[in-house]
Every structure is written in structure tokens, then in C-alpha cells.
Design an enzyme around this catalytic site. Structure first.
Site, PDB file in Angstrom:
ATOM      1  N   SER A 297     -11.337-108.697 -31.825  1.00  0.00           N
ATOM      2  CA  SER A 297     -11.176-110.008 -31.206  1.00  0.00           C
ATOM      3  C   SER A 297     -12.491-110.792 -31.160  1.00  0.00           C
ATOM      4  CB  SER A 297     -10.578-109.822 -29.800  1.00  0.00           C
ATOM      5  OG  SER A 297     -10.228-111.049 -29.220  1.00  0.00           O
ATOM      6  N   ASP A 308     -20.085-115.142 -42.604  1.00  0.00           N
ATOM      7  CA  ASP A 308     -19.720-116.301 -43.424  1.00  0.00           C
ATOM      8  C   ASP A 308     -20.860-117.306 -43.546  1.00  0.00           C
ATOM      9  OD1 ASP A 308     -17.257-115.251 -43.876  1.00  0.00           O
ATOM     10  OD2 ASP A 308     -16.114-116.851 -42.913  1.00  0.00           O
ATOM     11  N   LYS A 322      -7.839-107.951 -34.875  1.00  0.00           N
ATOM     12  CA  LYS A 322      -7.090-108.778 -33.912  1.00  0.00           C
ATOM     13  C   LYS A 322      -7.539-110.230 -34.079  1.00  0.00           C
ATOM     14  CE  LYS A 322      -6.119-109.591 -29.032  1.00  0.00           C
ATOM     15  NZ  LYS A 322      -6.645-110.973 -29.016  1.00  0.00           N
TER      16      LYS A 322
END
Length: 449
Positions: A297, A308, A322
Site C-alpha cells: 500500500s 519511476d 495492494k
């Protein structure tokens, strides 16, 4: 409301809707519910009345309606739930305070209590409980068929008292017992230390002060060294997640600019994006992020954002997967609805739901003798989890039995070298191969040598 406008089933269904406070009993409210829904509500009312009248023991209406609500939400996904007063108090404890217990995050699966992750430096962690373990008995009493809240309440208790826990671990032939002494579980989301010339920041959870504590850790490391470090290791292993705003704040501490995460709801236009504010508290120094199958999460939001944005090298194991957002919707002062309302996406547009974050470099935890034999427990193992149609199939990679020549040491060999945590040791070595002016690209290259 003229009685002649509605059939008896419709009136009974409308009464039930009103009783459950789902929609107001008005012409507009009834018009929003089609006739098929009324037929289903009528069936529910028949069952409700039969149970009240004929069940072997008398059951109060509150218990029956609570069970109906729980069942409705359980049919959606593993993370939507109704929070009664006890559940609400437990949630506040997880994000705000301390409690007497053993330090486990658990879930309910097919009536059994399953360990999501033990909290680091707690009695459960020190006793060797692992993610994916099943807890079958507490003090010799079978748990199967009870509620998760009942199990959690039993595991909590007065500090200094013992509890015997029976564990079934996949890969082992027989259950085994552990006797664990409860302690005050102090929810310290962030711990830091200096390891040589490197700052080590261990984030255990994302509670209300995590972002503030990470920034304080960055300042504390500078002060302890009397200068800036060579780089940072950010440890997100076995971090079950927590508050979205804290994941954003932690990511922002390491980013100068750019998107951190987006969340997307049911409608195409329902998109919310979160961006870093100018100012990198880590001074652009290289960062290595440690993750494993227990990183979930909010921890995945941070790992995905830094990966990224090419701000950090992510190493370890594939994360939990999740990728959904739960919104807390208060129903009263003491109850609330925790409802999955959106999916989140990394800056490149990846959904981590089911698939998780794939590390830039897979580094096994060789110092754990059970590492290869123990099955990994992830979101995709939960019943009724949200499906990610774009999920990458990682099974071929994870089933590869060929040993990476860099990772052939045994736990016994590492112990002789005084290496207690191989993944952390490897992260530190990556940063020590480079100097303090290294770029994230050079960090990644160092990790591949």
C-alpha cells in the site's frame, strides 16, 4: 406515500431500506432502486424474519444486521469493512497510539487468522512469526469460525502477560507453538541510524507523523555525521502501509519535482494527482530502497514514485501488490465504513494492484534460512481481491531455480561473516561502491555489478 402505488414486497423492502439507513424512504429514493433490487431485498427480509423466529437460540436484531452488513462488504474486496466501536478504536490505535500486545498485522482468510506481517522489534517479530503464517489457536483454544476482532482482542492484553500461539506455516509438516510475552507496542513509525558514512532510515508504518519523522531523520543523520552522508538506505520491508498523505509526504522528502501518485475512481474523470513540492530534503544524494513481499500500500506508493522518477534503486523482493485506496466514511461518532473507492497508480501510470512493485534488482534474503522454502503471501492470494488486467505475470521469474552467482552464500556462511541482514548489507555495499556525487543511474549500475 399512497399504499396503492406499491406492492407488499416493495413496502417490506422499503421498510428494510429505511431500517438499515441505506436510502431514505421517499419517492426519489425508491425510484433509484429498480424492481430487481426490491425483490432481492424482499428475499433478505424473508430470511431475516425466519432467523428471528425460528433459529435455535434467540438472536438480537443488532447482531443479525451487523452480520448482514459484514457479509455485504466482504463480498466486495478484502479491504472494505464496517467498523463498529471496537474496530474504530483499533484503527485509531494503529494510526495514533500505543497498546499492549505482541505486534502483528493480521487478516481473516476463510475463517482462519493469517499473518500479514509482524511489526519490527516487537515480541512477535523476535519470536520468528512470518508473513503468511496461520494462527490456529490462542492459549489452546481454536480460533476458526470466530471474528478477526475477537482474535485481535485476545492477542492484546496487559504487558508482561504470556500468550501461547499455535502456528501453521506452509512448508512445515506440523503446527508448532510459541509462547510470547506481551509488551507495550510503541508505534514508532521511523527509526534511523548511521552505518559508516551512510544514513539508514527504517520506516515501519505510515501513521500520522511518518513524513515529519522522515524529515527529522534526514536532519539527524546530517547532524550525527557532521556532514552529508554518501547516500541513504530507505527500508520499507514488512511495512503494511497506512495513510496516503504520509506516503506522499515521505516521497516528497526525496523528490525535487514531479508526480508522486495518482488515484482513479469509478468514473473516467475521477482522477486526482499528487505532486512533489520544490526542495529535496535528501540533497539529491543516492538512495537505495529495500522492499519485500510484506511492503504494501503506502510503502508501494513510495517505492513506485522513487523508482519511476529515477530517484532511487529499488532492491529486494516483489512487493505485496495492494493498489487500492480505502476511504473512511463516518456513520456516527463511533462507527464508520471503510470502503475501497479508488485505485492508485505510479507516476508512469502503473497500477501495482496484484503485481506489486518489481525491484530493479532482486536480492534474496539469504540470512533467513527459511527464505527459499517459505511461500510468499501477497494481495493476489486474498479472496475477492481487485483484478488488475494489466498485471505482469511474475511467476516465471519467481519460479526460476537457477542461482544468481552473486547470491550463493548460505545462512550459516553469512552468520560466520557476522552478516545478520543480507539485503541490508548488500544495499550498503551498493552505496559504498560509489561516491557522494553519484546519480541514481550510477547507483543502479553499481547494483548490477
Amino acid at each position: 406515500m399512497p399504499k396503492s402505488l406499491f406492492s407488499a414486497p416493495v413496502l417490506r423492502a422499503a421498510a428494510l431500506v429505511s431500517a438499515l439507513a441505506l436510502v431514505p424512504v421517499t419517492n426519489a429514493g425508491l425510484a433509484a432502486v429498480d424492481s430487481a433490487t426490491f425483490r432481492e431485498l424482499d428475499t433478505f427480509m424473508d430470511v431475516f424474519q425466519r432467523v428471528r423466529a425460528d433459529y435455535v437460540d434467540k438472536v438480537d436484531d443488532k447482531t443479525l444486521l451487523k452480520g448482514a452488513i459484514d457479509g455485504m462488504l466482504a463480498s466486495l474486496d478484502p479491504h472494505s469493512s464496517y467498523l463498529d466501536e471496537a474496530d474504530f478504536d483499533n484503527l485509531r490505535t494503529q494510526t495514533d497510539g500505543n497498546y499492549g500486545g505482541i505486534g502483528l498485522t493480521v487478516t481473516m482468510e476463510d475463517g482462519a487468522v493469517k499473518v500479514v506481517t509482524p511489526t519490527e522489534d516487537t515480541p512477535a517479530f523476535r519470536a520468528g512469526i512470518k508473513a503468511g503464517d496461520y494462527i490456529t489457536h490462542l492459549d489452546g483454544v481454536l480460533l476458526y469460525g470466530g471474528t478477526l476482532n475477537e482474535a485481535v482482542s485476545q492477542m492484546r492484553g496487559k504487558p508482561g502477560t504470556d500468550i501461547k500461539i499455535t502456528i501453521v506455516r506452509p512448508g512445515r509438516d506440523k503446527p508448532f507453538d510459541l509462547t510470547i510475552t506481551r509488551e507495550i507496542i510503541e508505534l514508532k513509525p521511523v527509526k534511523w541510524e548511521v552505518k559508516g558514512d551512510i544514513g539508514y532510515i527504517n520506516i515501519n508504518s505510515f501513521s500520522k507523523n511518518t513524513g515529519q519523522d522522515v524529515r527529522a531523520a534526514l536532519l539527524g543523520i546530517d547532524k550525527a555525521l557532521g556532514r552529508r552522508p554518501t547516500g541513504y538506505v530507505v527500508d520499507l520491508r514488512s511495512n503494511p502501509g497506512g495513510l496516503l498523505d504520509q506516503a506522499i509526504e515521505v516521497s516528497d522528502a526525496f523528490l525535487e519535482r514531479g508526480e508522486i501518485v495518482s488515484q482513479r475512481g469509478r468514473e473516467k474523470a475521477d482522477i486526482e494527482r499528487y505532486y512533489a513540492k520544490p526542495g529535496d530534503d535528501a540533497h539529491g544524494l543516492p538512495v537505495v530502497v529495500l522492499v519485500d513481499s510484506g511492503s504494501a500500500s503506502a510503502a508501494e506508493i513510495v517505492a513506485g514514485a522513487l523508482q519511476d522518477q529515477h530517484r532511487a534503486l529499488v532492491i529486494g523482493d516483489r512487493t505485496f501488490g495492494k493498489g487500492s485506496v480505502q476511504t473512511l466514511l463516518p456513520l456516527s461518532e463511533k462507527t464508520a465504513l471503510r470502503l475501497t473507492t479508488a485505485r492508485y497508480f505510479t507516476p508512469s501510470g502503473r497500477s501495482v494492484q496484484e503485481g506489486g512493485i518489481e525491484p530493479d534488482l532482486i536480492v534474496p534474503q539469504l540470512s533467513d534460512p527459511d527464505y527459499k522454502a517459505r511461500p510468499r503471501f501477497r494481495e493476489a492470494d486474498l479472496r475477492r481481491h481487485l483484478i488488475n488486467e494489466a498485471k505482469v505475470d511474475n511467476s516465471l521469474l519467481e519460479d526460476d531455480t537457477k542461482d544468481d552467482p552473486r547470491f550463493t552464500q548460505t545462512a550459516e556462511e553469512l552468520k560466520k561473516q557476522n552478516i545478520e541482514d543480507f539485503q541490508l548489507d548488500y544495499a550498503l555495499k551498493i552505496l559504498r561502491r560509489i561516491n557522494g556525487t553519484a546519480t541514481p543511474a550510477r547507483v543502479a549500475q553499481a547494483g548490477k555489478r
